[in-house]
Design a protein around this motif. Structure first.
Motif, PDB file in Angstrom:
ATOM      1  N   ALA A 108      43.050  41.564  33.992  1.00 50.78           N
ATOM      2  CA  ALA A 108      42.658  42.468  35.080  1.00 50.78           C
ATOM      3  C   ALA A 108      43.881  43.087  35.735  1.00 50.78           C
ATOM      4  CB  ALA A 108      41.829  41.697  36.111  1.00 50.78           C
ATOM      5  N   GLU A 109      44.936  42.281  35.893  1.00 51.18           N
ATOM      6  CA  GLU A 109      46.183  42.787  36.477  1.00 51.18           C
ATOM      7  C   GLU A 109      46.827  43.822  35.551  1.00 51.18           C
ATOM      8  OE1 GLU A 109      47.623  42.165  39.462  1.00 51.18           O
ATOM      9  OE2 GLU A 109      46.001  40.826  40.076  1.00 51.18           O
ATOM     10  N   SER A 110      46.777  43.566  34.254  1.00 53.07           N
ATOM     11  CA  SER A 110      47.337  44.514  33.275  1.00 53.07           C
ATOM     12  C   SER A 110      46.593  45.847  33.343  1.00 53.07           C
ATOM     13  CB  SER A 110      47.240  43.939  31.859  1.00 53.07           C
ATOM     14  OG  SER A 110      48.064  42.816  31.700  1.00 53.07           O
ATOM     15  N   PHE A 111      45.265  45.766  33.410  1.00 56.82           N
ATOM     16  CA  PHE A 111      44.445  46.980  33.490  1.00 56.82           C
ATOM     17  C   PHE A 111      44.824  47.808  34.715  1.00 56.82           C
ATOM     18  CE2 PHE A 111      40.518  49.090  35.016  1.00 56.82           C
ATOM     19  CZ  PHE A 111      40.313  49.959  33.953  1.00 56.82           C
ATOM     20  N   LYS A 112      45.064  47.130  35.820  1.00 56.89           N
ATOM     21  CA  LYS A 112      45.447  47.825  37.055  1.00 56.89           C
ATOM     22  C   LYS A 112      46.797  48.516  36.901  1.00 56.89           C
ATOM     23  CE  LYS A 112      45.467  47.155  42.049  1.00 56.89           C
ATOM     24  NZ  LYS A 112      45.264  46.180  43.157  1.00 56.89           N
ATOM     25  N   ILE A 113      47.720  47.858  36.216  1.00 54.29           N
ATOM     26  CA  ILE A 113      49.043  48.443  35.968  1.00 54.29           C
ATOM     27  C   ILE A 113      48.919  49.695  35.105  1.00 54.29           C
ATOM     28  CG2 ILE A 113      51.197  48.083  34.665  1.00 54.29           C
ATOM     29  CD1 ILE A 113      51.100  45.146  35.703  1.00 54.29           C
ATOM     30  N   TRP A 114      48.109  49.621  34.070  1.00 54.91           N
ATOM     31  CA  TRP A 114      47.954  50.751  33.147  1.00 54.91           C
ATOM     32  C   TRP A 114      47.228  51.939  33.772  1.00 54.91           C
ATOM     33  CZ3 TRP A 114      45.618  46.839  29.241  1.00 54.91           C
ATOM     34  CH2 TRP A 114      46.650  46.150  28.578  1.00 54.91           C
ATOM     35  N   THR A 115      46.202  51.644  34.583  1.00 54.00           N
ATOM     36  CA  THR A 115      45.297  52.708  35.030  1.00 54.00           C
ATOM     37  C   THR A 115      45.260  52.968  36.527  1.00 54.00           C
ATOM     38  OG1 THR A 115      43.395  51.232  35.353  1.00 54.00           O
ATOM     39  CG2 THR A 115      43.789  52.049  33.108  1.00 54.00           C
ATOM     40  N   GLY A 116      45.736  51.997  37.322  1.00 58.59           N
ATOM     41  CA  GLY A 116      45.633  52.130  38.776  1.00 58.59           C
ATOM     42  C   GLY A 116      44.248  51.772  39.283  1.00 58.59           C
ATOM     43  N   GLN A 117      43.359  51.348  38.376  1.00 64.61           N
ATOM     44  CA  GLN A 117      41.985  51.011  38.752  1.00 64.61           C
ATOM     45  C   GLN A 117      41.775  49.498  38.807  1.00 64.61           C
ATOM     46  OE1 GLN A 117      38.806  53.099  36.737  1.00 64.61           O
ATOM     47  NE2 GLN A 117      40.153  54.799  36.178  1.00 64.61           N
ATOM     48  N   THR A 118      40.731  49.080  39.538  1.00 60.12           N
ATOM     49  CA  THR A 118      40.387  47.668  39.648  1.00 60.12           C
ATOM     50  C   THR A 118      39.407  47.297  38.535  1.00 60.12           C
ATOM     51  OG1 THR A 118      40.665  47.711  42.043  1.00 60.12           O
ATOM     52  CG2 THR A 118      39.382  45.885  41.143  1.00 60.12           C
ATOM     53  N   ALA A 119      39.721  46.245  37.817  1.00 61.34           N
ATOM     54  CA  ALA A 119      38.885  45.803  36.703  1.00 61.34           C
ATOM     55  C   ALA A 119      37.626  45.098  37.197  1.00 61.34           C
ATOM     56  CB  ALA A 119      39.678  44.867  35.798  1.00 61.34           C
ATOM     57  N   ASP A 120      36.609  45.068  36.350  1.00 59.83           N
ATOM     58  CA  ASP A 120      35.388  44.314  36.641  1.00 59.83           C
ATOM     59  C   ASP A 120      35.593  42.901  36.098  1.00 59.83           C
ATOM     60  OD1 ASP A 120      32.822  43.187  36.742  1.00 59.83           O
ATOM     61  OD2 ASP A 120      31.859  45.141  36.531  1.00 59.83           O
ATOM     62  N   ILE A 121      36.139  42.030  36.930  1.00 62.74           N
ATOM     63  CA  ILE A 121      36.493  40.677  36.500  1.00 62.74           C
ATOM     64  C   ILE A 121      35.275  39.874  36.055  1.00 62.74           C
ATOM     65  CG2 ILE A 121      37.388  38.453  37.315  1.00 62.74           C
ATOM     66  CD1 ILE A 121      39.507  39.906  38.847  1.00 62.74           C
ATOM     67  N   ASN A 122      34.149  40.064  36.740  1.00 65.58           N
ATOM     68  CA  ASN A 122      32.941  39.322  36.376  1.00 65.58           C
ATOM     69  C   ASN A 122      32.492  39.647  34.955  1.00 65.58           C
ATOM     70  OD1 ASN A 122      32.763  38.012  38.853  1.00 65.58           O
ATOM     71  ND2 ASN A 122      31.570  39.655  39.774  1.00 65.58           N
ATOM     72  N   VAL A 123      32.484  40.931  34.618  1.00 63.22           N
ATOM     73  CA  VAL A 123      32.107  41.349  33.267  1.00 63.22           C
ATOM     74  C   VAL A 123      33.093  40.791  32.242  1.00 63.22           C
ATOM     75  CG1 VAL A 123      32.021  43.345  31.696  1.00 63.22           C
ATOM     76  CG2 VAL A 123      30.810  43.416  33.876  1.00 63.22           C
ATOM     77  N   MET A 124      34.377  40.836  32.567  1.00 63.47           N
ATOM     78  CA  MET A 124      35.409  40.338  31.660  1.00 63.47           C
ATOM     79  C   MET A 124      35.202  38.859  31.357  1.00 63.47           C
ATOM     80  SD  MET A 124      38.643  42.393  33.324  1.00 63.47           S
ATOM     81  CE  MET A 124      39.941  41.903  32.195  1.00 63.47           C
ATOM     82  N   LYS A 125      34.996  38.061  32.418  1.00 61.24           N
ATOM     83  CA  LYS A 125      34.843  36.613  32.231  1.00 61.24           C
ATOM     84  C   LYS A 125      33.544  36.280  31.503  1.00 61.24           C
ATOM     85  CE  LYS A 125      35.348  32.179  34.582  1.00 61.24           C
ATOM     86  NZ  LYS A 125      35.781  31.495  35.813  1.00 61.24           N
ATOM     87  N   GLU A 126      32.454  36.938  31.873  1.00 60.67           N
ATOM     88  CA  GLU A 126      31.163  36.692  31.225  1.00 60.67           C
ATOM     89  C   GLU A 126      31.231  37.011  29.726  1.00 60.67           C
ATOM     90  OE1 GLU A 126      28.351  39.024  33.396  1.00 60.67           O
ATOM     91  OE2 GLU A 126      28.590  37.827  35.226  1.00 60.67           O
ATOM     92  N   THR A 127      31.936  38.093  29.400  1.00 58.91           N
ATOM     93  CA  THR A 127      32.065  38.497  27.997  1.00 58.91           C
ATOM     94  C   THR A 127      32.832  37.453  27.194  1.00 58.91           C
ATOM     95  OG1 THR A 127      32.021  40.839  28.599  1.00 58.91           O
ATOM     96  CG2 THR A 127      32.934  40.294  26.448  1.00 58.91           C
TER      97      THR A 127
END
Length: 269
Positions: A241-260
């Protein structure tokens, strides 16, 4: 946009399914793939990424320190650590970051609320260990201890930690509140245990930064002794999620990431 994770081996990684699920949830047009790059081919990293038109990538074992000479710029936090797990590419410029420690500490704090007073032992002195040590140093009041088989690995460490051999750590194991394995021992089909747990104190939390398998050999041994255990799943999700924020400036959907990730781990069991 195109993203990737590089490492060797890399077939066990769930980074692609995790990140692609996040992209889908956010309706973000991008792809993410795993690239197996053996150390002997690492000198071709620039050509590989350019050919694949990659905009940013994660780095896992064994390339977290190997990537440094290829970077144009390094984030201050990552510079202190001396290891990189995230690269952002902007107009051909490669910028290195480290989100491992931040991701791990966020999760550990939830399962061990009294973290600031904990006496902590890190096993291993590689790039992952450096990342965790740097982040834990910001939270823990007692000085961290890091143990490794080869003491010369600490020659490249600039962090303030106690150092000892794995043999020494075994004899002092009952003095630690948290023991964290950062070595590849126990990853995937590896059944190695880097240290004997004979001297482990009854309530010591034993952790492993690996999330595949969910219970590595060291965690199974600790659980069999009745100790609390904690694997690397939260670290994996949080650092992503932190990497995604660095790349895009956006906040990741952590719940979806963990559930997946959990869903795919269940399929493997």
């Amino acid at each position: 946009m195109k993203y990737a994770v590089i490492g060797h081996p890399i077939q066990h990684s769930l980074s692609p399914v995790m990140h692609n699920a996040n992209f889908k949830a956010l309706d973000f047009e991008a792809t993410y793939e795993a690239l197996d790059i053996p150390p002997k081919h690492f000198h071709l990293i620039k050509e590989i990424m350019t050919e694949k038109e990659i905009d940013g990538f994660n780095i896992t074992i064994p390339h977290k320190e190997r990537i440094i000479p290829y970077l144009d710029e390094i984030d201050t936090h990552a510079q202190t650590i001396g290891a990189i797990n995230t690269v952002k590419i902007v107009n051909g410029k490669w910028i290195g970051y480290n989100t491992d420690g931040i991701g791990y500490v966020k999760g550990l704090n939830r399962v061990y609320p009294n973290l600031k007073d904990a006496c902590i032992l890190l096993l291993g002195a590689g790039g992952a260990s450096k990342g965790l040590a740097a982040a834990l140093n910001q939270v823990v009041e007692q000085q961290l201890t890091v143990a490794n088989r080869t003491m010369s690995r600490f020659d490249s460490w600039d962090l303030s930690v106690n150092t000892m051999s794995l043999k020494e750590a075994e004899t002092h194991l009952n003095t630690f509140d948290v023991v964290i394995n950062t070595t590849p021992a126990g990853m995937s089909d590896n059944q190695d245990v880097v240290i004997s747990l004979d001297q482990l104190a009854p309530n010591t939390l034993v952790s492993d930064i690996v999330y595949v398998p969910a219970k590595t050999p060291i965690l199974k041994l600790a659980e069999a002794k009745g100790n609390p255990i904690y694997n690397g799943l939260d670290m994996f999700v949080n650092q992503g999620a932190e990497s995604f924020k660095i790349w895009t400036g956006q906040t990741a959907d952590i719940n979806v990431m963990k559930e997946t990730v959990l869903e795919h781990l269940k399929r493997r069991d």
